[in-house]
Design a protein around this motif. Structure first.
Motif, PDB file in Angstrom:
ATOM      1  N   ALA A 258       0.872  -1.174   0.000  1.00  0.00           N
ATOM      2  CA  ALA A 258       0.000   0.000   0.000  1.00  0.00           C
ATOM      3  C   ALA A 258       0.910   1.225   0.000  1.00  0.00           C
ATOM      4  O   ALA A 258       1.802   1.343   0.840  1.00  0.00           O
ATOM      5  N   ARG A 259       0.678   2.132  -0.935  1.00  0.00           N
ATOM      6  CA  ARG A 259       1.579   3.272  -1.109  1.00  0.00           C
ATOM      7  C   ARG A 259       0.809   4.582  -1.002  1.00  0.00           C
ATOM      8  O   ARG A 259      -0.350   4.659  -1.397  1.00  0.00           O
ATOM      9  N   ASP A 260       1.508   5.589  -0.487  1.00  0.00           N
ATOM     10  CA  ASP A 260       0.868   6.894  -0.351  1.00  0.00           C
ATOM     11  C   ASP A 260       0.989   7.658  -1.654  1.00  0.00           C
ATOM     12  O   ASP A 260       1.327   7.109  -2.694  1.00  0.00           O
ATOM     13  N   TYR A 288      -4.854   5.071  -0.086  1.00  0.00           N
ATOM     14  CA  TYR A 288      -3.673   4.342  -0.555  1.00  0.00           C
ATOM     15  C   TYR A 288      -3.859   3.870  -1.991  1.00  0.00           C
ATOM     16  O   TYR A 288      -4.987   3.659  -2.452  1.00  0.00           O
ATOM     17  N   LEU A 289      -2.739   3.692  -2.667  1.00  0.00           N
ATOM     18  CA  LEU A 289      -2.680   2.996  -3.940  1.00  0.00           C
ATOM     19  C   LEU A 289      -2.019   1.649  -3.679  1.00  0.00           C
ATOM     20  O   LEU A 289      -0.960   1.593  -3.059  1.00  0.00           O
ATOM     21  N   VAL A 290      -2.649   0.572  -4.116  1.00  0.00           N
ATOM     22  CA  VAL A 290      -2.172  -0.781  -3.807  1.00  0.00           C
ATOM     23  C   VAL A 290      -1.557  -1.384  -5.065  1.00  0.00           C
ATOM     24  O   VAL A 290      -2.131  -1.310  -6.153  1.00  0.00           O
ATOM     25  N   LYS A 291      -0.380  -1.991  -4.894  1.00  0.00           N
ATOM     26  CA  LYS A 291       0.353  -2.531  -6.035  1.00  0.00           C
ATOM     27  C   LYS A 291       0.838  -3.944  -5.743  1.00  0.00           C
ATOM     28  O   LYS A 291       1.304  -4.236  -4.640  1.00  0.00           O
ATOM     29  N   VAL A 316      -7.044   2.708  -8.903  1.00  0.00           N
ATOM     30  CA  VAL A 316      -8.190   3.053  -8.062  1.00  0.00           C
ATOM     31  C   VAL A 316      -7.710   3.236  -6.623  1.00  0.00           C
ATOM     32  O   VAL A 316      -7.020   2.374  -6.073  1.00  0.00           O
ATOM     33  N   THR A 317      -8.061   4.352  -6.018  1.00  0.00           N
ATOM     34  CA  THR A 317      -7.646   4.651  -4.646  1.00  0.00           C
ATOM     35  C   THR A 317      -8.422   3.784  -3.654  1.00  0.00           C
ATOM     36  O   THR A 317      -9.632   3.591  -3.789  1.00  0.00           O
ATOM     37  N   VAL A 318      -7.718   3.276  -2.651  1.00  0.00           N
ATOM     38  CA  VAL A 318      -8.326   2.461  -1.597  1.00  0.00           C
ATOM     39  C   VAL A 318      -8.399   3.307  -0.328  1.00  0.00           C
ATOM     40  O   VAL A 318      -7.385   3.847   0.130  1.00  0.00           O
TER      41      VAL A 318
END
Length: 523
Positions: A258-260, A288-291, A316-318
């Motif tokens: 999870a990234r900011d 968060y953006l999840v990768k 898609v933002t989480v």
């Protein structure tokens, strides 16, 4: 941007220094005694203020030029120490005292920069290198956790405002079973206390590298005792989901992060089960953006951002609530393309596969990669834009280059490269998109792409290229490539700066570039 060699001067002053009170011995008395053949020794006495246990301290000798190995030895209960088998050189001597209740002290100065070097010759035994360790301040308190959550390995860390006061990891303690902690041996000064979560990720820490919340501010005086610095830890937030894999693929080599808003700094902790289910714990509430990232040496799958996206800009933002779980963040992963002209045993096969798995290249429509073709400047722009994570960017309505039309392939990527000043084009106002990229220009592109280019090696620790003279246009950038190991050049010690870069070699350069410690591309 600071020149490479201006930054190199900083290598001689380590980022972790300790301020201390030091008693000088008045000189460097040498004894005719003989150490082991070809080596020397340093010995002396460590004295200490009441309350300091010198038997818990140890002495470290740092070579003055940083090129040799450091040496360390525990202090004996009577305060004596001897550092044996020292290669002839000048050394800075430090007593690491924080575990003893004192704080670090240098021989002849209060920091490594002001310490008095001790010159050791072959077979020479230097005695009388005496150092006094002062009693440090002590900070203590209790960390409480929610009911039903383990406090195992909950830690407390003191980060000094003045980096010369010591590393945060030095000033670190775990809590005991009751949640109590004590940080001894703090030099006088101002600190930020951070509280790190335990092993299971169920707790949310306070400050530190994994989150942006502020810590507890304290200021300590000489030998001051501060109690009652307590903290109540909260439950962390969680993201969960499932990775749907192609037939025959496994979760080996996969990570979920999870990234900011910076895209590049992962937050929280990821755990993936063999069935593909995952949980990211230790998160603060927020967006968060999840990768999903695949390590090419273990996986043939392609990186993916949540929402079946190939870049953070289209992800898609989480949204994660306080102390809650956001479930259903599922991915359907696909295999990286295989190129018909890249054999399984070619020199750069893994690098090319890595490039495809990162979404940096899809090859040509005919299924080839054309590894031995020189990379064109427009394709280089596309590679760099994708390697940077394809940041959100709206191309200008008017082209900054007179030979790049707004309808040209890679127009967005080329104008992004221009907007970041990674390229300024040619003096005649052209970009020359179909021109080949030479190796020196490629070094300049990667150097400018790196937010804080630096190297942690001394010049004696790596092989500079013999065809990179000091007056070369991109001398510093090519030297940086050698120092970081992004390029090893040819076996004859050359870099061949004016030779075009082939597409297979460019894959290798990009892979090495993103694997370097501290890598963070300019975006």
């Amino acid at each position: 941007m600071a020149p490479l060699f201006a930054m190199r001067r900083l290598w001689r002053v380590p980022a972790i220094l300790a301020i201390a009170a030091v008693v000088l011995s008045g000189g460097l008395p040498a004894s005719p005694a003989t150490a082991a053949a070809g080596t020397g020794s340093i010995s002396g006495t460590v004295s200490a203020a009441p309350g300091v246990d010198v038997s818990k301290a140890y002495v470290v000798a740092f070579p003055d030029d940083g090129a040799l190995t450091t040496h360390s030895v525990a202090v004996r209960p009577d305060g004596k120490y001897t550092l044996d088998n020292l290669t002839p050189a000048k050394y800075n001597v430090r007593v690491n005292g924080h575990i003893s209740g004192g704080y670090d002290a240098w021989y002849g100065g209060v920091t490594q920069a002001t310490a008095k070097p001790v010159a050791v010759g072959a077979g020479q035994a230097i005695s009388g290198i005496n150092v006094n360790v002062s009693l440090g301040a002590t900070v203590s308190g209790t960390v409480t956790v929610p009911e039903g959550v383990s406090n195992a390995n909950v830690g407390v860390e003191a980060f000094p405002d003045d980096p010369r006061l010591g590393a945060g990891t030095i000033l670190y303690r775990f809590t005991d079973a009751a949640g109590s902690y004590t940080l001894p041996g703090l030099p006088p000064g101002a600190y930020t206390l951070c509280f790190s979560p335990g092993d299971d990720g169920a707790l949310k820490g306070l400050c530190g590298p994994a989150n942006s919340e502020d810590g507890v501010r304290i200021t300590v005086g000489p030998a001051e005792i501060i109690t009652g610095i307590d903290y109540s830890m909260r439950r962390s937030s969680t993201i969960s989901g499932t990775l749907n894999l192609p037939a025959g693929s496994t979760t080996a080599g996969l990570t979920v992060s999870a990234r900011d808003e910076t895209y590049f700094y992962p937050r929280g902790r990821s755990r993936i089960s063999p069935d593909g289910s995952f949980r990211i714990t230790g998160l603060s509430p927020g967006q968060y953006l999840v990768k999903v990232t695949a390590e090419v040496s273990q996986s043939d799958l392609v990186d993916q951002w949540y929402g079946a996206a190939t870049s953070p800009a289209s992800s898609v933002t989480v949204i994660v609530p306080p102390e809650g779980t956001t479930p259903g963040i599922d991915f359907t992963l696909v295999q990286a393309p295989l190129f018909s002209d890249v054999s399984a045993v070619s020199q750069f096969t893994e690098d090319i596969t890595w490039l495809a798995a990162r979404g940096v290249t899809a090859g040509y429509p005919d299924g080839t990669f054309r590894p031995l073709e020189p990379i064109h400047r427009d394709a280089m722009a596309a590679f760099l834009y994708r390697a940077a994570g394809m940041p959100a960017f709206t191309p200008p309505a008017k082209s900054p280059f007179r030979d790049v039309y707004t309808t040209a392939p890679f127009y967005k990527e080329i104008t992004w490269l221009s907007s970041t000043k990674i390229t300024t084009g040619y003096p005649d106002g052209t970009f020359r998109p179909l021109g080949s990229v030479n190796r020196d220009a490629m070094a300049a592109f990667l150097y400018r792409m790196t937010k804080t280019p630096y190297c942690q090696q001394f010049p004696s620790e790596y092989a500079a290229f013999k065809d990179n003279p000091a007056n070369a246009r991109f001398h510093d950038e090519v030297e940086w490539m050698a120092c970081t190991g992004i390029s090893t050049g040819w076996s004859d010690g050359t870099y061949r700066p004016f030779q075009p870069v082939h597409r297979d070699a460019m894959a290798a350069f990009l892979k090495r570039w993103t694997s370097k410690q501290g890598y963070q591309p300019l975006s």
